[in-house]
Design a protein around this motif. Structure first.
Motif, PDB file in Angstrom:
ATOM      1  N   GLU A  93      12.425  -0.272  -2.182  1.00 49.26           N
ATOM      2  CA  GLU A  93      12.421   0.852  -3.117  1.00 49.26           C
ATOM      3  C   GLU A  93      13.840   1.309  -3.455  1.00 49.26           C
ATOM      4  O   GLU A  93      14.101   1.809  -4.540  1.00 49.26           O
ATOM      5  CB  GLU A  93      11.675   2.055  -2.545  1.00 49.26           C
ATOM      6  CG  GLU A  93      10.215   1.819  -2.294  1.00 49.26           C
ATOM      7  CD  GLU A  93       9.934   1.655  -0.808  1.00 49.26           C
ATOM      8  OE1 GLU A  93      10.503   0.706  -0.220  1.00 49.26           O
ATOM      9  OE2 GLU A  93       9.188   2.452  -0.257  1.00 49.26           O
ATOM     10  N   GLN A 114      14.255   5.391  -9.579  1.00 51.71           N
ATOM     11  CA  GLN A 114      12.877   5.883  -9.563  1.00 51.71           C
ATOM     12  C   GLN A 114      12.091   5.404 -10.785  1.00 51.71           C
ATOM     13  O   GLN A 114      10.966   4.934 -10.679  1.00 51.71           O
ATOM     14  CB  GLN A 114      12.904   7.416  -9.493  1.00 51.71           C
ATOM     15  CG  GLN A 114      11.550   8.063  -9.305  1.00 51.71           C
ATOM     16  CD  GLN A 114      10.859   7.575  -8.031  1.00 51.71           C
ATOM     17  OE1 GLN A 114      11.489   7.459  -6.984  1.00 51.71           O
ATOM     18  NE2 GLN A 114       9.574   7.256  -8.125  1.00 51.71           N
ATOM     19  N   ARG A 168      -5.311  -5.885  -2.848  1.00 49.84           N
ATOM     20  CA  ARG A 168      -4.084  -5.693  -2.069  1.00 49.84           C
ATOM     21  C   ARG A 168      -3.268  -6.984  -2.018  1.00 49.84           C
ATOM     22  O   ARG A 168      -2.042  -6.963  -2.168  1.00 49.84           O
ATOM     23  CB  ARG A 168      -4.438  -5.269  -0.644  1.00 49.84           C
ATOM     24  CG  ARG A 168      -4.893  -3.814  -0.535  1.00 49.84           C
ATOM     25  CD  ARG A 168      -5.531  -3.573   0.822  1.00 49.84           C
ATOM     26  NE  ARG A 168      -5.752  -2.157   1.104  1.00 49.84           N
ATOM     27  CZ  ARG A 168      -6.438  -1.731   2.161  1.00 49.84           C
ATOM     28  NH1 ARG A 168      -6.967  -2.600   3.004  1.00 49.84           N
ATOM     29  NH2 ARG A 168      -6.610  -0.438   2.366  1.00 49.84           N
ATOM     30  N   LEU A 207      11.504   1.562 -10.655  1.00 50.56           N
ATOM     31  CA  LEU A 207      10.492   1.239  -9.656  1.00 50.56           C
ATOM     32  C   LEU A 207       9.092   1.582 -10.178  1.00 50.56           C
ATOM     33  O   LEU A 207       8.157   0.781 -10.075  1.00 50.56           O
ATOM     34  CB  LEU A 207      10.769   1.990  -8.349  1.00 50.56           C
ATOM     35  CG  LEU A 207       9.723   1.802  -7.255  1.00 50.56           C
ATOM     36  CD1 LEU A 207       9.711   0.355  -6.753  1.00 50.56           C
ATOM     37  CD2 LEU A 207       9.978   2.757  -6.085  1.00 50.56           C
ATOM     38  N   ASP A 232      -6.570   3.233  -2.121  1.00 48.73           N
ATOM     39  CA  ASP A 232      -5.189   3.266  -1.630  1.00 48.73           C
ATOM     40  C   ASP A 232      -4.302   4.294  -2.323  1.00 48.73           C
ATOM     41  O   ASP A 232      -3.421   4.859  -1.698  1.00 48.73           O
ATOM     42  CB  ASP A 232      -4.544   1.882  -1.747  1.00 48.73           C
ATOM     43  CG  ASP A 232      -5.073   0.945  -0.659  1.00 48.73           C
ATOM     44  OD1 ASP A 232      -5.520   1.458   0.385  1.00 48.73           O
ATOM     45  OD2 ASP A 232      -5.032  -0.283  -0.844  1.00 48.73           O
ATOM     46  N   ILE A 233      -4.520   4.533  -3.603  1.00 51.51           N
ATOM     47  CA  ILE A 233      -3.666   5.513  -4.271  1.00 51.51           C
ATOM     48  C   ILE A 233      -4.237   6.915  -4.081  1.00 51.51           C
ATOM     49  O   ILE A 233      -3.534   7.839  -3.717  1.00 51.51           O
ATOM     50  CB  ILE A 233      -3.489   5.174  -5.771  1.00 51.51           C
ATOM     51  CG1 ILE A 233      -2.792   3.802  -5.907  1.00 51.51           C
ATOM     52  CG2 ILE A 233      -2.696   6.271  -6.480  1.00 51.51           C
ATOM     53  CD1 ILE A 233      -2.555   3.340  -7.326  1.00 51.51           C
ATOM     54  N   ILE A 291       0.834  -1.199   0.000  1.00 48.33           N
ATOM     55  CA  ILE A 291       0.000   0.000   0.000  1.00 48.33           C
ATOM     56  C   ILE A 291       0.874   1.257   0.000  1.00 48.33           C
ATOM     57  O   ILE A 291       0.667   2.174  -0.792  1.00 48.33           O
ATOM     58  CB  ILE A 291      -0.951   0.000   1.221  1.00 48.33           C
ATOM     59  CG1 ILE A 291      -1.917  -1.189   1.122  1.00 48.33           C
ATOM     60  CG2 ILE A 291      -1.716   1.317   1.321  1.00 48.33           C
ATOM     61  CD1 ILE A 291      -2.703  -1.456   2.401  1.00 48.33           C
ATOM     62  N   PHE A 295      -8.579  -0.412  -5.792  1.00 57.64           N
ATOM     63  CA  PHE A 295      -7.276  -0.117  -5.190  1.00 57.64           C
ATOM     64  C   PHE A 295      -6.855   1.325  -5.485  1.00 57.64           C
ATOM     65  O   PHE A 295      -6.347   2.030  -4.606  1.00 57.64           O
ATOM     66  CB  PHE A 295      -6.217  -1.104  -5.698  1.00 57.64           C
ATOM     67  CG  PHE A 295      -4.868  -0.924  -5.047  1.00 57.64           C
ATOM     68  CD1 PHE A 295      -4.589  -1.500  -3.816  1.00 57.64           C
ATOM     69  CD2 PHE A 295      -3.879  -0.161  -5.671  1.00 57.64           C
ATOM     70  CE1 PHE A 295      -3.341  -1.321  -3.209  1.00 57.64           C
ATOM     71  CE2 PHE A 295      -2.632   0.015  -5.065  1.00 57.64           C
ATOM     72  CZ  PHE A 295      -2.365  -0.569  -3.832  1.00 57.64           C
ATOM     73  N   LEU A 317       5.865  -0.912 -10.690  1.00 63.24           N
ATOM     74  CA  LEU A 317       4.567  -0.654 -10.062  1.00 63.24           C
ATOM     75  C   LEU A 317       3.457  -0.545 -11.108  1.00 63.24           C
ATOM     76  O   LEU A 317       2.354  -1.069 -10.925  1.00 63.24           O
ATOM     77  CB  LEU A 317       4.627   0.623  -9.216  1.00 63.24           C
ATOM     78  CG  LEU A 317       5.581   0.569  -8.007  1.00 63.24           C
ATOM     79  CD1 LEU A 317       5.616   1.923  -7.304  1.00 63.24           C
ATOM     80  CD2 LEU A 317       5.172  -0.529  -7.024  1.00 63.24           C
ATOM     81  N   VAL A 370       4.029   1.697  -0.921  1.00 66.47           N
ATOM     82  CA  VAL A 370       4.865   1.943  -2.103  1.00 66.47           C
ATOM     83  C   VAL A 370       4.022   2.550  -3.236  1.00 66.47           C
ATOM     84  O   VAL A 370       4.491   3.413  -3.984  1.00 66.47           O
ATOM     85  CB  VAL A 370       5.636   0.676  -2.552  1.00 66.47           C
ATOM     86  CG1 VAL A 370       4.767  -0.313  -3.288  1.00 66.47           C
ATOM     87  CG2 VAL A 370       6.838   1.031  -3.413  1.00 66.47           C
ATOM     88  N   TYR A 371       2.746   2.154  -3.313  1.00 63.88           N
ATOM     89  CA  TYR A 371       1.873   2.770  -4.329  1.00 63.88           C
ATOM     90  C   TYR A 371       1.468   4.184  -3.928  1.00 63.88           C
ATOM     91  O   TYR A 371       1.302   5.061  -4.765  1.00 63.88           O
ATOM     92  CB  TYR A 371       0.631   1.909  -4.585  1.00 63.88           C
ATOM     93  CG  TYR A 371       0.898   0.856  -5.633  1.00 63.88           C
ATOM     94  CD1 TYR A 371       0.914   1.194  -6.985  1.00 63.88           C
ATOM     95  CD2 TYR A 371       1.162  -0.456  -5.282  1.00 63.88           C
ATOM     96  CE1 TYR A 371       1.189   0.243  -7.955  1.00 63.88           C
ATOM     97  CE2 TYR A 371       1.433  -1.420  -6.243  1.00 63.88           C
ATOM     98  CZ  TYR A 371       1.439  -1.065  -7.585  1.00 63.88           C
ATOM     99  OH  TYR A 371       1.718  -2.000  -8.535  1.00 63.88           O
ATOM    100  N   ARG A 372       1.294   4.383  -2.642  1.00 65.25           N
ATOM    101  CA  ARG A 372       0.884   5.702  -2.181  1.00 65.25           C
ATOM    102  C   ARG A 372       2.012   6.723  -2.362  1.00 65.25           C
ATOM    103  O   ARG A 372       1.771   7.885  -2.642  1.00 65.25           O
ATOM    104  CB  ARG A 372       0.499   5.608  -0.702  1.00 65.25           C
ATOM    105  CG  ARG A 372      -0.511   6.624  -0.281  1.00 65.25           C
ATOM    106  CD  ARG A 372      -1.181   6.248   1.026  1.00 65.25           C
ATOM    107  NE  ARG A 372      -2.417   5.503   0.828  1.00 65.25           N
ATOM    108  CZ  ARG A 372      -3.153   5.029   1.834  1.00 65.25           C
ATOM    109  NH1 ARG A 372      -2.772   5.196   3.081  1.00 65.25           N
ATOM    110  NH2 ARG A 372      -4.273   4.397   1.591  1.00 65.25           N
ATOM    111  N   ASP A 373       3.251   6.257  -2.224  1.00 64.71           N
ATOM    112  CA  ASP A 373       4.382   7.183  -2.211  1.00 64.71           C
ATOM    113  C   ASP A 373       4.976   7.449  -3.589  1.00 64.71           C
ATOM    114  O   ASP A 373       5.872   8.274  -3.710  1.00 64.71           O
ATOM    115  CB  ASP A 373       5.505   6.638  -1.309  1.00 64.71           C
ATOM    116  CG  ASP A 373       5.045   6.508   0.132  1.00 64.71           C
ATOM    117  OD1 ASP A 373       4.004   7.102   0.465  1.00 64.71           O
ATOM    118  OD2 ASP A 373       5.707   5.805   0.917  1.00 64.71           O
ATOM    119  N   ASN A 374       4.544   6.729  -4.590  1.00 61.71           N
ATOM    120  CA  ASN A 374       5.136   6.913  -5.914  1.00 61.71           C
ATOM    121  C   ASN A 374       4.086   7.317  -6.933  1.00 61.71           C
ATOM    122  O   ASN A 374       3.151   6.576  -7.190  1.00 61.71           O
ATOM    123  CB  ASN A 374       5.818   5.619  -6.376  1.00 61.71           C
ATOM    124  CG  ASN A 374       7.106   5.366  -5.623  1.00 61.71           C
ATOM    125  OD1 ASN A 374       8.149   5.914  -5.961  1.00 61.71           O
ATOM    126  ND2 ASN A 374       7.031   4.560  -4.569  1.00 61.71           N
TER     127      ASN A 374
END
Ligand SMILES: [Zn+2]
Lengths: 78, 208
Positions: B129, B134, B188, B137, B160-161, A47, B156, B141, A49-53
């Motif tokens: 990470e 960047q 998730r 990664l 979550d995003i 959760i 999701f 994702l 890693v998706y929120r922060d990128n």
């Protein structure tokens, strides 16, 4: 608490909507079940890693196009 | 929990004033709202459709549609949730058009058992990470979430995003709260399982 019970509480756990009693049980379970402990930890990392990128950025070219369209098409509406 | 809110304790969202001005025909106020939410609406559309051109079209259409329908916005929900709902509907419609052979709905693929039971119990490296650049990664994702069924990645994305609450996500998708919760769990867990291939701790070669 079984592993299945643990999974069924996972969403409420992450949403902070779990009752204190169940939270205790979840903690007790992960303390003795390495599999569920990993699931808890790695799901939480999933959760964040998706929120922060930020994966998709608006291009400046599109932003300009969008605002031009909004200003021209919305002005005569009223 | 008290059922009655005493007046004055609830903060009025700044969007309320902007929406009121936009309803009066103040396009600058509406443009301000566009500025505030254009990135979010674009991200949502891009995550659902997985196509930049579609996402750009949807973003523009969603804002124009919102402007047209502004009078129908009652203020029972947040303006942003209402906007997201318009964008989600446009996105799902676009997906349906593209996949003419198959219907796309929020109910699709919920029958599958994939990912509902965790199988990978490897621990992840402490800061996965940091092992990637960047760009690399972001690529991992994006590809990982692309592989989820549309219904799952939509839930999701919103919850979550974009950080909508479970209730707001349900409202934006026209789903019940329990339906959102069960899809969210699967989404998730499936993402976790797939990311684990990249982020898991290697057993050999690690210094003690
Ligand atoms: Zn367990």
């Amino acid at each position: 608490m079984t592993c299945t019970d643990f999974l069924s509480q996972l969403t409420d756990y992450f949403d902070g909507q779990i009752s204190p009693e169940l939270l205790e049980e979840v903690r007790a379970h992960t303390a003795t079940c390495p599999h569920c402990e990993v699931v808890l930890d790695t799901t939480s990392k999933t959760i964040s890693v998706y929120r922060d990128n930020e994966l998709y950025e608006l291009s400046n070219e599109f932003r300009e196009r969008l605002h031009t369209a909004i200003m021209t098409k919305c002005r005569p509406c009223k | 929990m008290p059922a009655i809110q005493s007046p004055g304790t609830e903060e009025i969202h700044p969007d309320v004033a902007l929406v009121a001005r936009a309803k009066e025909g103040d396009t600058a106020a509406f443009e301000q709202l566009v500025r505030q939410y254009e990135r979010q609406i674009f991200r949502v559309a891009q995550h659902i459709t997985q196509n930049r051109e579609d996402a750009e079209d949807i973003t523009q259409d969603a804002f124009l549609k919102a402007y047209e329908k502004l009078d129908q916005f009652q203020g029972n929900s947040k303006f942003s949730t209402w906007l997201v709902r318009i964008a989600v509907n446009e996105s799902l419609m676009r997906l349906r058009k593209r996949k003419t052979s198959k219907t796309v709905s929020m109910d699709e693929d919920v029958q599958t058992e994939e990912g509902s039971i965790p199988r990978d119990f490897a621990e992840w490296r402490p800061n996965p990470e940091q092992n990637y650049g960047q760009a690399e990664l972001a690529d991992i994702l994006r590809k990982t979430i692309q592989g989820l069924p549309p219904g799952f990645r939509t839930v999701f994305t919103l919850r979550d995003i974009e950080n909508l609450s479970t209730e707001e996500t349900a409202e934006a998708l026209g789903l019940s709260v329990p339906a959102v919760k069960s899809r969210l769990l699967r989404a998730r867990l499936q993402l976790r399982e797939r990311l684990s291939r990249h982020f898991r701790q290697k057993k050999e070669g690690l210094p003690a």
